[in-house]
Every structure is written in C-alpha cells, then in structure tokens.
Design an enzyme around this catalytic site. Sequence first.
Site, PDB file in Angstrom:
ATOM      1  N   LYS A 133       0.831  -3.126  -4.390  1.00 23.63           N
ATOM      2  CA  LYS A 133       0.580  -4.366  -3.657  1.00 23.63           C
ATOM      3  C   LYS A 133      -0.416  -4.101  -2.528  1.00 23.63           C
ATOM      4  O   LYS A 133      -0.034  -3.679  -1.442  1.00 23.63           O
ATOM      5  CB  LYS A 133       1.900  -4.926  -3.130  1.00 23.63           C
ATOM      6  CG  LYS A 133       2.880  -5.289  -4.258  1.00 23.63           C
ATOM      7  CD  LYS A 133       4.161  -5.864  -3.713  1.00 23.63           C
ATOM      8  CE  LYS A 133       5.135  -6.182  -4.837  1.00 23.63           C
ATOM      9  NZ  LYS A 133       4.606  -7.178  -5.797  1.00 23.63           N
ATOM     10  N   CYS A 169      -6.147   2.310  -2.982  1.00 20.82           N
ATOM     11  CA  CYS A 169      -5.441   2.759  -1.788  1.00 20.82           C
ATOM     12  C   CYS A 169      -6.277   3.836  -1.097  1.00 20.82           C
ATOM     13  O   CYS A 169      -6.390   4.951  -1.609  1.00 20.82           O
ATOM     14  CB  CYS A 169      -4.072   3.313  -2.144  1.00 20.82           C
ATOM     15  SG  CYS A 169      -3.084   3.714  -0.693  1.00 20.82           S
ATOM     16  N   ALA A 173      -4.540  -5.280  -0.750  1.00 16.97           N
ATOM     17  CA  ALA A 173      -5.573  -6.309  -0.652  1.00 16.97           C
ATOM     18  C   ALA A 173      -6.583  -6.171  -1.784  1.00 16.97           C
ATOM     19  O   ALA A 173      -7.106  -7.174  -2.293  1.00 16.97           O
ATOM     20  CB  ALA A 173      -6.274  -6.214   0.701  1.00 16.97           C
ATOM     21  N   ALA A 174      -6.852  -4.930  -2.183  1.00 16.39           N
ATOM     22  CA  ALA A 174      -7.788  -4.696  -3.284  1.00 16.39           C
ATOM     23  C   ALA A 174      -7.264  -5.318  -4.572  1.00 16.39           C
ATOM     24  O   ALA A 174      -8.019  -5.910  -5.353  1.00 16.39           O
ATOM     25  CB  ALA A 174      -8.011  -3.197  -3.468  1.00 16.39           C
ATOM     26  N   CYS A 231       0.835  -1.210   0.000  1.00 20.29           N
ATOM     27  CA  CYS A 231       0.000   0.000   0.000  1.00 20.29           C
ATOM     28  C   CYS A 231       0.866   1.254   0.000  1.00 20.29           C
ATOM     29  O   CYS A 231       1.287   1.755   1.050  1.00 20.29           O
ATOM     30  CB  CYS A 231      -0.961   0.037   1.172  1.00 20.29           C
ATOM     31  SG  CYS A 231      -2.153   1.402   0.994  1.00 20.29           S
ATOM     32  N   ASP A 241       1.276  -9.952  -2.960  1.00 23.18           N
ATOM     33  CA  ASP A 241       2.562  -9.331  -2.652  1.00 23.18           C
ATOM     34  C   ASP A 241       3.754 -10.085  -3.222  1.00 23.18           C
ATOM     35  O   ASP A 241       4.788  -9.486  -3.529  1.00 23.18           O
ATOM     36  CB  ASP A 241       2.736  -9.211  -1.138  1.00 23.18           C
ATOM     37  CG  ASP A 241       1.731  -8.267  -0.510  1.00 23.18           C
ATOM     38  OD1 ASP A 241       1.030  -7.566  -1.265  1.00 23.18           O
ATOM     39  OD2 ASP A 241       1.628  -8.223   0.728  1.00 23.18           O
TER      40      ASP A 241
END
Length: 263
Positions: A154, A190, A156-157, A8, A146
């Site tokens: 990188k 983000c 989660a989305a 992020c 990741d």
Amino acid sequence: MPATPVKCAGAPQKIAYLADELFRAKGIRNQVDVNYYTALGKIFAIDKYADAMNAVAKSRDISVNLFHDLVAVDGPAKQATFKILGSGPRAGESVTVPYEFLHVTPPMKPYDFIKRSALANAAGFVDVNQYTLQHSKFSNVYALGDCSSLPTSKTAAAAAAQSRVLKHNLLSQIKGSSVPALEYDGYTSCPLVTGKHKLVLAEFSGYTGTPQETFFFNQANEHAFSYWLTADVLPAVYWNSMLKGTWNGPSAIRKVANPTSAN
C-alpha cells in the site's frame, strides 16, 4: 514491523539505517546496539531487495530479528515484548528486551466504517477485482489505494498506477463503451532510505514478486540518484501532477529509461 498490512512496508526499517549513520557521525556507534525486529519472515518481501537489505544491515552491524511481533511496551521500565511467530521451535514464545530508544511502526487496520459495510471483504478492505479494480459484488463501485483489497504493498506509487486503470474502466462503464478493460499488474514501489543521500529504490509487482525497475541500473544498489529522485523530484510530481490526476506512475518513463528491463 507489525504483522498487519502497513503503509509502505519498507518504512519501518529506514530508521535503523539512519540511526546507524547518525551514531557513526557522532562517534558513538561502538557504544550502541542497533536491532531491527519484524513480524515477517524476511526483511523485505521481494528476494532481490531482501538480499540487498540484508547486505546493508550486515555491513552496518544491524541485527535483524525475523518473526518477532511487538505485543507490549513497558515505557517506565524501557522494555519491549515480542511474540515469536512462524513455525520454528520457539514459535508462540514471548521475548522481552530492554531498550534505550524505541522506534515503532504501529499495527494498522482498515477503517471501521468500511469494515462494517457491505463493501468489505473478511479482512475489512473494499473487495475489488485485483486487475480491474471493480467491486466483486457491486458493479458501480471501484476502489484503489489503502482501502482496497488489492494484494500489493500500500504505497502512493501503487495508487498512482492504479488510478490509470480505475479512471479508464470507470469512465468506460459510464459511457457504455465496449473498449476492453485495463488491468492493473500489481506495480508498487518503496524507496528504502539507507542514509542521508542514498537509498535502494525497490520497484516491483506485488502480484508476481517480479522487479519492475524504471531505470537501466540495478536499483537494488544504494544510489545517490535514487535519493535525489525520491527527495526532490517525487514531491513535485505528487503536488503538481498526482493530486491533479495526471500522474499514472512511471510506466511510460520505463519504456525509455529501461526498455529491455535488463536489470
């Protein structure tokens, strides 16, 4: 913000806005200098959101220092040393600045067990096709998130959107299906927290640099709705859907909430 890939890319700057808000609430903001240092040449990679974050920083008197890569910290002396990157006249110089409170996002790297394996590219990430997520050498290997070499932020989305492509393509290969492979478009997101109850919700393709906003309003603006979505809704989505493999990102919602991509 270090010069290495990080989880992020917007996370390192959030503390600057939250600290500013806290200092103002305590009535001591005029006694504090808030400085943000980044090894990158922009405050955010995507121009639309970079413009928004520069405006937020300016409005709150937060100094943004580009091309400054943290290389040393002297805790007892409370001094941080940065190497100036880029191609400007001061490139290569070192600058040491005093601090009272230092918030650092550390340099990050791939896992050594991946970097040393035949799966890795020169940078140490699992070497996959950026569209199909299939390994460039081993056809029975796929990767996302990741550890992968995918050239996007990188987050989660990103992993959620990638999971849809990986599942489809991997299962098609296992079944021997002739269905065309799905392709990942670089989507990532983000949430840039700018206060206790507001944030800028950046959504974009890391491949093209094009915003891919889910909602009809301009997500480069600070919104309480974006904060509520990130603070209260997305954690529930993560625990109840993403971990179970049923959340593939907001693309289906985008078709309803922002069908013309007007913003």
